[in-house]
Motif scaffolding. Structure first.
Motif, short mmCIF file in Angstrom:
data_model
loop_
_atom_site.label_atom_id
_atom_site.label_comp_id
_atom_site.label_asym_id
_atom_site.label_seq_id
_atom_site.Cartn_x
_atom_site.Cartn_y
_atom_site.Cartn_z
N GLN A 83 0.82 -1.21 0.00
CA GLN A 83 0.00 0.00 0.00
C GLN A 83 0.86 1.25 0.00
O GLN A 83 0.54 2.23 -0.67
CB GLN A 83 -0.95 -0.03 1.20
CG GLN A 83 -1.99 -1.12 1.07
CD GLN A 83 -2.69 -1.46 2.37
OE1 GLN A 83 -2.32 -1.01 3.44
NE2 GLN A 83 -3.72 -2.29 2.28
N ASN A 84 1.96 1.25 0.73
CA ASN A 84 2.86 2.40 0.73
C ASN A 84 3.48 2.63 -0.63
O ASN A 84 3.66 3.78 -1.05
CB ASN A 84 3.96 2.23 1.78
CG ASN A 84 3.47 2.46 3.19
OD1 ASN A 84 2.40 3.04 3.39
ND2 ASN A 84 4.22 1.99 4.16
N LEU A 85 3.83 1.56 -1.33
CA LEU A 85 4.39 1.69 -2.67
C LEU A 85 3.43 2.47 -3.56
O LEU A 85 3.83 3.37 -4.29
CB LEU A 85 4.67 0.31 -3.28
CG LEU A 85 5.12 0.32 -4.74
CD1 LEU A 85 6.50 0.92 -4.87
CD2 LEU A 85 5.10 -1.08 -5.32
N THR A 86 2.17 2.15 -3.45
CA THR A 86 1.16 2.82 -4.27
C THR A 86 1.02 4.29 -3.89
O THR A 86 1.08 5.17 -4.75
CB THR A 86 -0.20 2.12 -4.12
OG1 THR A 86 -0.05 0.76 -4.51
CG2 THR A 86 -1.25 2.78 -4.98
N TYR A 87 0.85 4.57 -2.63
CA TYR A 87 0.52 5.94 -2.22
C TYR A 87 1.73 6.85 -2.07
O TYR A 87 1.68 8.01 -2.48
CB TYR A 87 -0.32 5.91 -0.95
CG TYR A 87 -1.72 5.48 -1.26
CD1 TYR A 87 -2.62 6.37 -1.83
CD2 TYR A 87 -2.14 4.17 -1.04
CE1 TYR A 87 -3.91 5.97 -2.17
CE2 TYR A 87 -3.43 3.77 -1.37
CZ TYR A 87 -4.30 4.67 -1.93
OH TYR A 87 -5.56 4.29 -2.27
N LYS A 88 2.83 6.37 -1.51
CA LYS A 88 3.99 7.25 -1.32
C LYS A 88 4.64 7.63 -2.65
O LYS A 88 5.07 8.76 -2.83
CB LYS A 88 5.02 6.58 -0.41
CG LYS A 88 4.65 6.63 1.05
CD LYS A 88 5.78 6.12 1.91
CE LYS A 88 5.40 6.25 3.37
NZ LYS A 88 6.43 5.75 4.26
N LEU A 89 4.72 6.69 -3.57
CA LEU A 89 5.40 6.97 -4.83
C LEU A 89 4.53 7.68 -5.86
O LEU A 89 5.04 8.30 -6.77
CB LEU A 89 5.93 5.66 -5.45
CG LEU A 89 7.00 4.94 -4.65
CD1 LEU A 89 7.40 3.65 -5.36
CD2 LEU A 89 8.22 5.83 -4.47
N HIS A 90 3.22 7.59 -5.73
CA HIS A 90 2.37 8.08 -6.80
C HIS A 90 1.48 9.27 -6.43
O HIS A 90 0.87 9.87 -7.30
CB HIS A 90 1.51 6.93 -7.32
CG HIS A 90 2.34 5.84 -7.90
ND1 HIS A 90 2.74 4.77 -7.16
CD2 HIS A 90 2.87 5.70 -9.13
CE1 HIS A 90 3.49 3.98 -7.92
NE2 HIS A 90 3.58 4.52 -9.10
N THR A 91 1.40 9.62 -5.17
CA THR A 91 0.51 10.69 -4.76
C THR A 91 0.86 12.03 -5.39
O THR A 91 -0.02 12.80 -5.77
CB THR A 91 0.50 10.82 -3.22
OG1 THR A 91 0.11 9.57 -2.67
CG2 THR A 91 -0.45 11.88 -2.75
N LEU A 92 2.14 12.33 -5.56
CA LEU A 92 2.55 13.62 -6.11
C LEU A 92 2.14 13.80 -7.57
O LEU A 92 1.71 14.87 -7.98
CB LEU A 92 4.06 13.80 -5.98
CG LEU A 92 4.59 13.91 -4.55
CD1 LEU A 92 6.10 13.95 -4.54
CD2 LEU A 92 4.02 15.13 -3.87
N LYS A 93 2.29 12.76 -8.39
CA LYS A 93 2.03 12.88 -9.83
C LYS A 93 0.64 12.40 -10.23
O LYS A 93 0.15 12.76 -11.29
CB LYS A 93 3.08 12.09 -10.62
CG LYS A 93 4.48 12.65 -10.52
CD LYS A 93 4.61 13.85 -11.39
CE LYS A 93 6.04 14.33 -11.43
NZ LYS A 93 6.20 15.45 -12.31
#
Length: 172
Positions: A83-93
């Motif tokens: 879940q962190n991979l999804t949200y931490k890496l993609h929230t900005l873009k």
């Protein structure tokens, strides 16, 4: 005075490239790893190491990366990492991240498919587990600068394949 009768010159409207892909045909994939699934027959799969796979789409310059892990009383950590991979890496873009829960009680496959819209590095991710012994994650990457509008037809095609893969998972 000379008056000419000529129509105004108008530029041609911008055209759009139409990308048509063949209808997907799926085949079952199985090897020594404790997981089976179906993949598109046009894709090329290779095992990288320790039940890690890369499924290549050469015509679209895309790859689905799958990682299988055995659950060793660490399901909470595995779920948190996915879940962190999804949200931490993609929230900005990302413009939006849509969570699509998946439950197949008969095959004991539970997970979430993430549909990421916008100019993120990856537009589709998932994890699946039986919560006791098996855990697999998947994500798709295109070998192009993230431009959501440009890759949308290919992204949609590969996303459908990835959802089909997730929905056909069987544990051995």
């Amino acid at each position: 005075m000379i008056i000419g009768c000529k129509d105004d010159v108008l530029p041609k409207p911008a055209s759009q490239l139409r990308l048509d892909y063949p209808v997907a045909k799926y085949a079952s994939f199985s090897n020594h790893c404790p997981i089976e699934f179906e993949i598109n027959e046009d894709a090329v799969i290779k095992e990288d190491k320790n039940c890690e796979f890369s499924i290549h789409y050469p015509k679209m310059k895309a790859t689905i990366y799958l990682t299988y892990k055995t659950v060793n009383n660490d399901i909470d950590n595995l779920l948190r990492d996915a879940q962190n991979l999804t949200y931490k890496l993609h929230t900005l873009k990302a413009d939006e991240i849509i969570e699509l829960p998946f439950i197949n009680k008969e095959k004991r496959v539970f997970g979430t498919f993430y549909d990421v819209t916008g100019n993120a590095a990856t537009n589709s991710l998932f994890y699946a587990t039986d919560s006791i012994k098996h855990f697999v994650t998947g994500s798709v990457y295109f070998y192009a600068k993230p431009n959501y509008d440009s890759i949308l037809p290919a992204e949609s095609y590969v996303k459908n394949d990835m959802q089909h893969l997730m929905e056909t998972i069987k544990w051995k």
